[in-house]
Design a protein around this motif. Structure first.
Motif, PDB file in Angstrom:
ATOM      1  N   MET A   1       0.841  -1.167   0.000  1.00 22.35           N
ATOM      2  CA  MET A   1       0.000   0.000   0.000  1.00 22.35           C
ATOM      3  C   MET A   1       0.892   1.238   0.000  1.00 22.35           C
ATOM      4  N   ASP A   2       0.513   2.188  -0.772  1.00 21.37           N
ATOM      5  CA  ASP A   2       1.298   3.409  -0.891  1.00 21.37           C
ATOM      6  C   ASP A   2       1.385   4.167   0.433  1.00 21.37           C
ATOM      7  N   ASP A   3       0.399   3.970   1.308  1.00 20.20           N
ATOM      8  CA  ASP A   3       0.394   4.692   2.586  1.00 20.20           C
ATOM      9  C   ASP A   3       0.739   3.788   3.769  1.00 20.20           C
ATOM     10  N   ASP A   4       1.369   2.656   3.523  1.00 18.60           N
ATOM     11  CA  ASP A   4       1.768   1.736   4.590  1.00 18.60           C
ATOM     12  C   ASP A   4       3.048   2.253   5.233  1.00 18.60           C
ATOM     13  N   LYS A  33      -6.298   6.371  -3.010  1.00 19.08           N
ATOM     14  CA  LYS A  33      -7.174   7.320  -3.718  1.00 19.08           C
ATOM     15  C   LYS A  33      -7.636   6.779  -5.072  1.00 19.08           C
ATOM     16  N   GLU A  34      -6.817   5.935  -5.702  1.00 19.72           N
ATOM     17  CA  GLU A  34      -7.189   5.356  -6.992  1.00 19.72           C
ATOM     18  C   GLU A  34      -8.349   4.373  -6.867  1.00 19.72           C
ATOM     19  N   TYR A  35      -8.635   3.954  -5.649  1.00 15.25           N
ATOM     20  CA  TYR A  35      -9.731   3.014  -5.396  1.00 15.25           C
ATOM     21  C   TYR A  35     -10.837   3.650  -4.557  1.00 15.25           C
ATOM     22  N   GLY A  36     -10.813   4.979  -4.475  1.00 16.58           N
ATOM     23  CA  GLY A  36     -11.849   5.702  -3.749  1.00 16.58           C
ATOM     24  C   GLY A  36     -11.724   5.625  -2.248  1.00 16.58           C
ATOM     25  N   LEU A  37     -10.514   5.337  -1.748  1.00 20.35           N
ATOM     26  CA  LEU A  37     -10.296   5.222  -0.310  1.00 20.35           C
ATOM     27  C   LEU A  37      -9.400   6.345   0.181  1.00 20.35           C
ATOM     28  N   ASP A  38      -9.656   6.810   1.399  1.00 15.74           N
ATOM     29  CA  ASP A  38      -8.789   7.824   1.988  1.00 15.74           C
ATOM     30  C   ASP A  38      -7.470   7.227   2.443  1.00 15.74           C
ATOM     31  N   ILE A  40      -5.430   3.097   3.456  1.00 16.03           N
ATOM     32  CA  ILE A  40      -5.456   1.652   3.644  1.00 16.03           C
ATOM     33  C   ILE A  40      -4.502   1.289   4.778  1.00 16.03           C
ATOM     34  N   GLY A  41      -3.309   1.868   4.747  1.00 17.12           N
ATOM     35  CA  GLY A  41      -2.357   1.634   5.820  1.00 17.12           C
ATOM     36  C   GLY A  41      -1.769   0.226   5.794  1.00 17.12           C
ATOM     37  N   HIS A  42      -1.330  -0.233   6.960  1.00 21.87           N
ATOM     38  CA  HIS A  42      -0.619  -1.505   7.056  1.00 21.87           C
ATOM     39  C   HIS A  42      -1.550  -2.716   7.069  1.00 21.87           C
ATOM     40  N   LEU A  43      -2.696  -2.610   7.710  1.00 19.47           N
ATOM     41  CA  LEU A  43      -3.569  -3.776   7.851  1.00 19.47           C
ATOM     42  C   LEU A  43      -4.973  -3.619   7.294  1.00 19.47           C
ATOM     43  N   ASP A  44      -5.367  -2.425   6.921  1.00 18.76           N
ATOM     44  CA  ASP A  44      -6.756  -2.226   6.497  1.00 18.76           C
ATOM     45  C   ASP A  44      -7.116  -2.892   5.174  1.00 18.76           C
ATOM     46  N   PHE A  45      -6.122  -3.350   4.423  1.00 20.53           N
ATOM     47  CA  PHE A  45      -6.436  -4.084   3.207  1.00 20.53           C
ATOM     48  C   PHE A  45      -7.349  -5.268   3.529  1.00 20.53           C
ATOM     49  N   PHE A  46      -7.128  -5.902   4.671  1.00 17.25           N
ATOM     50  CA  PHE A  46      -7.843  -7.125   5.037  1.00 17.25           C
ATOM     51  C   PHE A  46      -9.171  -6.880   5.750  1.00 17.25           C
ATOM     52  N   LYS A  51     -13.499  -4.678   1.173  1.00 18.13           N
ATOM     53  CA  LYS A  51     -13.540  -5.837   0.274  1.00 18.13           C
ATOM     54  C   LYS A  51     -14.038  -5.487  -1.124  1.00 18.13           C
ATOM     55  N   THR A  52     -15.007  -4.610  -1.240  1.00 18.13           N
ATOM     56  CA  THR A  52     -15.540  -4.261  -2.555  1.00 18.13           C
ATOM     57  C   THR A  52     -14.514  -3.491  -3.378  1.00 18.13           C
ATOM     58  N   GLU A  53     -13.772  -2.623  -2.732  1.00 16.60           N
ATOM     59  CA  GLU A  53     -12.842  -1.749  -3.449  1.00 16.60           C
ATOM     60  C   GLU A  53     -11.544  -2.433  -3.845  1.00 16.60           C
ATOM     61  N   ILE A  54     -10.965  -3.264  -2.958  1.00 16.31           N
ATOM     62  CA  ILE A  54      -9.592  -3.717  -3.224  1.00 16.31           C
ATOM     63  C   ILE A  54      -9.334  -5.214  -3.121  1.00 16.31           C
TER      64      ILE A  54
END
Length: 64
Positions: A1-4, A33-38, A40-46, A51-54
């Motif tokens: 993630m770019d913001d991790d 931002k490319e996926y409409g999210l402010d 993601i950070g280190h763990l928010d991907f999961f 789930k819908t976005e990434i």
């Protein structure tokens, strides 16, 4: 993630270079931002909220 803040793109590249020497690699730099999210950070991907976005990203890659 770019913001991790822990697994920065630079540290991921270094890890791949030093540890995963004999492995075919492809690093995806996911920019929230490319996926409409402010963020993601280190763990928010999961987190289910994303789930819908990434979640499709690694699945799409595996299916290639």
């Amino acid at each position: 993630m770019d913001d991790d803040f822990m697994a920065t793109p630079k540290s991921v590249d270094l890890f791949a270079e030093l540890v995963l020497k004999n492995v075919r690699k492809k690093r995806l730099n996911i920019i929230p931002k490319e996926y409409g999210l402010d963020e993601i950070g280190h763990l928010d991907f999961f987190r289910e909220k994303n789930k819908t976005e990434i979640w499709h990203i690694p699945l799409d890659y595996i299916e290639e």
